[in-house]
Each structure stands twice: as C-alpha cells, then as structure tokens.
Motif scaffolding. Sequence first.
Motif: not given
Length: 130
Positions: A30-46
């Motif tokens: 209850e005291d932990t927040h997790i952000s799962v991040l993925h980094v795309f190689r290119t910028d694609d709005d889709r």
Amino acid sequence: MTTILLAVDTDVERAKKQAKTITSLPLQNEDTHISVLHVFRTDDDRADAKNLKSVKAALDDLEAAGFAVEVEQLSGDAVQSILEMSERIDADIISLAGRKRSPAGKALFGSVSQEVLLKSERPVLIETTD
C-alpha cells in the motif's frame, strides 16, 4: 512511499522475472508505487506500451501482488529516457533486466543496463537472464 521504475523491453520472460523480483522484496504494497516503462525506438503515435505482451505480463503480476501500478512510455534513446523518467517520478529504485554477455559483447553492442547503472545516481536493481 516507495517509488519503483520498472523499465521493460519486449521480452516477456525478462519482464516476468523483474516483476517476481520486485514482489519478493520486503515492501509495503500500500506504500509502494510502481511505474512500468517501455521505451520505443521511434516516435509513433499509434504505439501503446499497454499493448506489449511484456508490459502486460509485468503489470498483471504486480497488480496481482497488490501493488499500485501505472504504465509509462517514451520514445528515443533508452538510457536517457530511463534516467529522465526516474528523475520525473523521483524513483527510489530503477529495475532493469540484463542479459548475460561477455565483456567483448558489451563493448561491441552496448548495454542499456550497464549505461544506466553507471550514469544513475539512484539505486539500480538488475535482474539477469541467460
């Protein structure tokens, strides 16, 4: 409050191992927040990180363990993006998945995990796989 940045690539098994490592830590859910991040190689709005199997796997496992989780996505250089996101959310820990490589392999092909480890001022937790 503990904030964890869990940066995942597209490998489902590595993402699941990262989530398993986080759930095995002595954390107060209850005291932990997790952000799962993925980094795309290119910028694609889709592009949507929530549609990646690796992100879904980590998200499902972490939520099943009772953690508050959100999905983030960026595009561009993975190392820079991970470091910027860790600053933005004021992460207490950066979780990465590394692959076992020879020193020559790291020199030739680089290593996101290695660069983040060397450049970050925050603790970095690396889950390695074969």
